[in-house]
Write a protein that holds these residues in place. Structure first.
Motif, mmCIF file in Angstrom:
data_model
loop_
_atom_site.group_PDB
_atom_site.id
_atom_site.type_symbol
_atom_site.label_atom_id
_atom_site.label_comp_id
_atom_site.label_asym_id
_atom_site.label_seq_id
_atom_site.Cartn_x
_atom_site.Cartn_y
_atom_site.Cartn_z
ATOM 1 N N GLU A 111 0.826 -1.219 0.000
ATOM 2 C CA GLU A 111 0.000 0.000 0.000
ATOM 3 C C GLU A 111 0.854 1.260 0.000
ATOM 4 O O GLU A 111 0.564 2.218 -0.719
ATOM 5 C CB GLU A 111 -0.920 0.003 1.224
ATOM 6 N N ILE A 112 1.935 1.288 0.778
ATOM 7 C CA ILE A 112 2.751 2.505 0.866
ATOM 8 C C ILE A 112 3.817 2.576 -0.227
ATOM 9 O O ILE A 112 4.413 3.630 -0.459
ATOM 10 C CB ILE A 112 3.410 2.635 2.252
ATOM 11 N N GLY A 113 4.089 1.436 -0.873
ATOM 12 C CA GLY A 113 4.963 1.464 -2.045
ATOM 13 C C GLY A 113 6.437 1.252 -1.772
ATOM 14 O O GLY A 113 7.263 1.485 -2.656
ATOM 15 N N PHE A 114 6.809 0.796 -0.608
ATOM 16 C CA PHE A 114 8.222 0.499 -0.332
ATOM 17 C C PHE A 114 8.304 -0.537 0.788
ATOM 18 O O PHE A 114 7.363 -0.714 1.561
ATOM 19 C CB PHE A 114 9.010 1.755 0.048
ATOM 20 N N GLU A 115 9.467 -1.209 0.843
ATOM 21 C CA GLU A 115 9.664 -2.246 1.844
ATOM 22 C C GLU A 115 10.046 -1.639 3.184
ATOM 23 O O GLU A 115 10.826 -0.695 3.258
ATOM 24 C CB GLU A 115 10.757 -3.231 1.390
ATOM 25 N N LEU A 116 9.472 -2.196 4.242
ATOM 26 C CA LEU A 116 9.753 -1.738 5.600
ATOM 27 C C LEU A 116 10.841 -2.588 6.266
ATOM 28 O O LEU A 116 11.558 -2.093 7.146
ATOM 29 C CB LEU A 116 8.467 -1.797 6.443
ATOM 30 N N PHE A 117 10.938 -3.843 5.867
ATOM 31 C CA PHE A 117 11.863 -4.762 6.522
ATOM 32 C C PHE A 117 12.782 -5.426 5.507
ATOM 33 O O PHE A 117 12.408 -5.661 4.352
ATOM 34 C CB PHE A 117 11.095 -5.850 7.271
ATOM 35 N N ILE A 118 13.960 -5.754 5.974
ATOM 36 C CA ILE A 118 14.865 -6.651 5.252
ATOM 37 C C ILE A 118 14.669 -8.030 5.879
ATOM 38 O O ILE A 118 14.896 -8.219 7.085
ATOM 39 C CB ILE A 118 16.335 -6.202 5.403
ATOM 40 N N ARG A 119 14.144 -8.965 5.072
ATOM 41 C CA ARG A 119 13.882 -10.307 5.587
ATOM 42 C C ARG A 119 15.183 -11.100 5.605
ATOM 43 O O ARG A 119 15.889 -11.181 4.591
ATOM 44 C CB ARG A 119 12.857 -11.039 4.723
ATOM 45 N N MET A 120 15.487 -11.738 6.736
ATOM 46 C CA MET A 120 16.674 -12.566 6.891
ATOM 47 C C MET A 120 16.240 -13.938 7.395
ATOM 48 O O MET A 120 15.116 -14.099 7.882
ATOM 49 C CB MET A 120 17.642 -11.906 7.882
ATOM 50 N N PRO A 121 17.112 -14.925 7.315
ATOM 51 C CA PRO A 121 16.719 -16.285 7.726
ATOM 52 C C PRO A 121 16.236 -16.360 9.170
ATOM 53 O O PRO A 121 15.327 -17.127 9.490
ATOM 54 C CB PRO A 121 18.001 -17.101 7.521
ATOM 55 N N ARG A 122 16.822 -15.559 10.068
ATOM 56 C CA ARG A 122 16.467 -15.686 11.481
ATOM 57 C C ARG A 122 15.735 -14.445 12.019
ATOM 58 O O ARG A 122 15.680 -14.226 13.213
ATOM 59 C CB ARG A 122 17.719 -15.927 12.310
ATOM 60 N N GLY A 123 15.195 -13.657 11.148
ATOM 61 C CA GLY A 123 14.459 -12.482 11.631
ATOM 62 C C GLY A 123 14.382 -11.385 10.596
ATOM 63 O O GLY A 123 14.619 -11.612 9.398
ATOM 64 N N VAL A 124 14.057 -10.180 11.050
ATOM 65 C CA VAL A 124 13.939 -9.034 10.150
ATOM 66 C C VAL A 124 14.632 -7.838 10.789
ATOM 67 O O VAL A 124 14.803 -7.759 12.011
ATOM 68 C CB VAL A 124 12.463 -8.677 9.865
ATOM 69 N N THR A 125 15.024 -6.907 9.935
ATOM 70 C CA THR A 125 15.548 -5.629 10.399
ATOM 71 C C THR A 125 14.948 -4.531 9.543
ATOM 72 O O THR A 125 14.550 -4.767 8.392
ATOM 73 C CB THR A 125 17.093 -5.601 10.320
ATOM 74 N N LEU A 126 14.847 -3.356 10.088
ATOM 75 C CA LEU A 126 14.202 -2.251 9.377
ATOM 76 C C LEU A 126 15.084 -1.737 8.243
ATOM 77 O O LEU A 126 16.313 -1.634 8.384
ATOM 78 C CB LEU A 126 13.893 -1.100 10.334
ATOM 79 N N THR A 127 14.447 -1.393 7.138
ATOM 80 C CA THR A 127 15.132 -0.669 6.064
ATOM 81 C C THR A 127 15.292 0.784 6.512
ATOM 82 O O THR A 127 14.651 1.223 7.479
ATOM 83 C CB THR A 127 14.316 -0.711 4.769
ATOM 84 N N PRO A 128 16.142 1.578 5.853
ATOM 85 C CA PRO A 128 16.234 3.005 6.190
ATOM 86 C C PRO A 128 14.873 3.694 6.130
ATOM 87 O O PRO A 128 14.530 4.498 7.010
ATOM 88 C CB PRO A 128 17.199 3.555 5.152
ATOM 89 N N ALA A 129 14.081 3.363 5.120
ATOM 90 C CA ALA A 129 12.738 3.943 5.031
ATOM 91 C C ALA A 129 11.866 3.444 6.182
ATOM 92 O O ALA A 129 11.035 4.173 6.736
ATOM 93 C CB ALA A 129 12.099 3.599 3.693
ATOM 94 N N GLY A 130 12.083 2.162 6.565
ATOM 95 C CA GLY A 130 11.329 1.594 7.664
ATOM 96 C C GLY A 130 11.637 2.275 8.985
ATOM 97 O O GLY A 130 10.744 2.488 9.817
ATOM 98 N N HIS A 131 12.933 2.634 9.182
ATOM 99 C CA HIS A 131 13.320 3.360 10.388
ATOM 100 C C HIS A 131 12.558 4.688 10.496
ATOM 101 O O HIS A 131 12.012 5.029 11.548
ATOM 102 C CB HIS A 131 14.832 3.632 10.372
ATOM 103 N N ALA A 132 12.545 5.441 9.396
ATOM 104 C CA ALA A 132 11.863 6.743 9.401
ATOM 105 C C ALA A 132 10.364 6.568 9.624
ATOM 106 O O ALA A 132 9.737 7.324 10.389
ATOM 107 C CB ALA A 132 12.118 7.462 8.072
ATOM 108 N N PHE A 133 9.785 5.553 8.981
ATOM 109 C CA PHE A 133 8.348 5.317 9.129
ATOM 110 C C PHE A 133 8.015 4.903 10.561
ATOM 111 O O PHE A 133 6.983 5.302 11.113
ATOM 112 C CB PHE A 133 7.916 4.238 8.132
ATOM 113 N N ALA A 134 8.895 4.117 11.179
ATOM 114 C CA ALA A 134 8.653 3.655 12.551
ATOM 115 C C ALA A 134 8.637 4.821 13.532
ATOM 116 O O ALA A 134 7.810 4.870 14.454
ATOM 117 C CB ALA A 134 9.717 2.638 12.948
ATOM 118 N N GLU A 135 9.558 5.769 13.355
ATOM 119 C CA GLU A 135 9.596 6.928 14.257
ATOM 120 C C GLU A 135 8.307 7.725 14.184
ATOM 121 O O GLU A 135 7.727 8.097 15.214
ATOM 122 C CB GLU A 135 10.789 7.819 13.900
#
Length: 305
Positions: free
Chosen positions: A42-66
């Protein structure tokens, strides 16, 4: 986008893993992953980087989270503020008072008691005559009022009798009806209404206090004379000041004796005159101001208690 999507997103960001986030949210992991993926689409960009054992925020995800965290905090603060207003703990309460009602200790004590239990409610006071009070109550400009005797019983405005008190005569110091002078003349002498038959009366203007004005005239007629109304004033205090200046006499509620003008003497009326000064609480029947509701309830409790 719904608020729950933001909560889902922030929970995943805090946990760094979909499984733990799903447990915290009391839901299954696949639906949670689907909700986050739908949000990203819906927002048009990825929020997380998917990894085998979890996820971490993308730079855009960091800004969106704040910003999402701040938005939810602001929303919670708004809900709490609105809730306190609904409970009558916050807001504004506008109270009208006639000058004589303001002099009665019940009025000031009730307002002080309300401020003690609701200190964050802003209380606005307006000194008005009875006619102005009825107009403003009907228009919703004030939410409660203390006044003496209402005559204009407007539809939609309720009146509660709080108490009644006697009327007293106000004479200028040195008046022939007073015995003695100096301090002796100020010991609340007694005067009959009939003894005032030849005096100049000073009364509050009829439009401002029609009930009390009419009562005084009726009592004088019952005592055998038609009073000579020499002057009409906007407020009772103005009338007392004119009495002190030797311009005539007046009648006021007994509580007005708290205005202890050095040039006047307050006298008790002898014989039943039918004169009294009731104190009423007035308020709109359709009241949506929670602070006003709490104030009105407090006033009623102080009367009944």
């Amino acid at each position: 986008m719904e608020l729950r999507h933001l909560r889902y997103f922030l929970t995943v960001a805090e946990e760094g893993q979909f499984t733990r986030a799903a447990e915290r949210l009391a839901m299954q992991q696949p639906p949670l992953s689907q909700q986050i993926r739908s949000l990203e689409e819906e927002i048009g960009f990825e929020l997380f980087i998917r990894m085998p054992r979890g996820v971490t925020l993308t730079p855009a995800g960091h800004a969106f989270a704040e910003d999402a965290q701040q938005l939810l905090q602001n929303l919670q603060a708004s809900v709490e503020k609105a809730s306190r207003i609904a409970r009558g703990e916050l807001g504004t309460l506008s109270i009208g008072l006639t000058s004589s009602a303001a002099f009665h200790p019940f009025t000031t004590e009730a307002i002080r008691a309300f401020r003690a239990v609701c200190p964050e409610v802003s209380v606005e006071l307006a000194e008005l005559n009875a006619a102005e009070i009825i107009e403003r109550l009907a228009a919703g400009q004030i939410q409660a009022a203390f006044l003496r005797k209402p005559v204009d019983v407007r539809e939609g405005v309720a009146f509660e009798l709080l108490l009644d008190e006697p009327m007293v005569v106000v004479l200028p110091l040195g008046h022939p009806l007073l015995k003695g002078d100096g301090k002796a003349a100020r010991k609340r002498p007694q005067v009959s209404l009939k003894a005032l038959a030849h005096e100049d009366f000073i009364l509050v203007r009829r439009p401002g206090a029609p009930g009390m004005y009419a009562d005084i005239l009726a009592a004088c007629r019952q005592a055998g004379f038609v009073p000579r109304v020499a002057r009409e004033v906007p407020r009772m205090v103005s009338g007392i000041n004119l009495v002190a200046a030797g311009m005539g006499v007046t009648l006021v509620p007994a509580s007005m004796q708290r205005y202890d003008h050095v040039g006047t003497v307050y006298c008790t009326l002898t014989h039943p005159s039918g004169l009294s000064a009731p104190l009423h609480l007035a308020y709109p029947e359709a009241l949506h101001n929670s602070a006003a509701m709490r104030f009105i309830q407090l006033v009623k409790e102080r009367v009944s208690g």
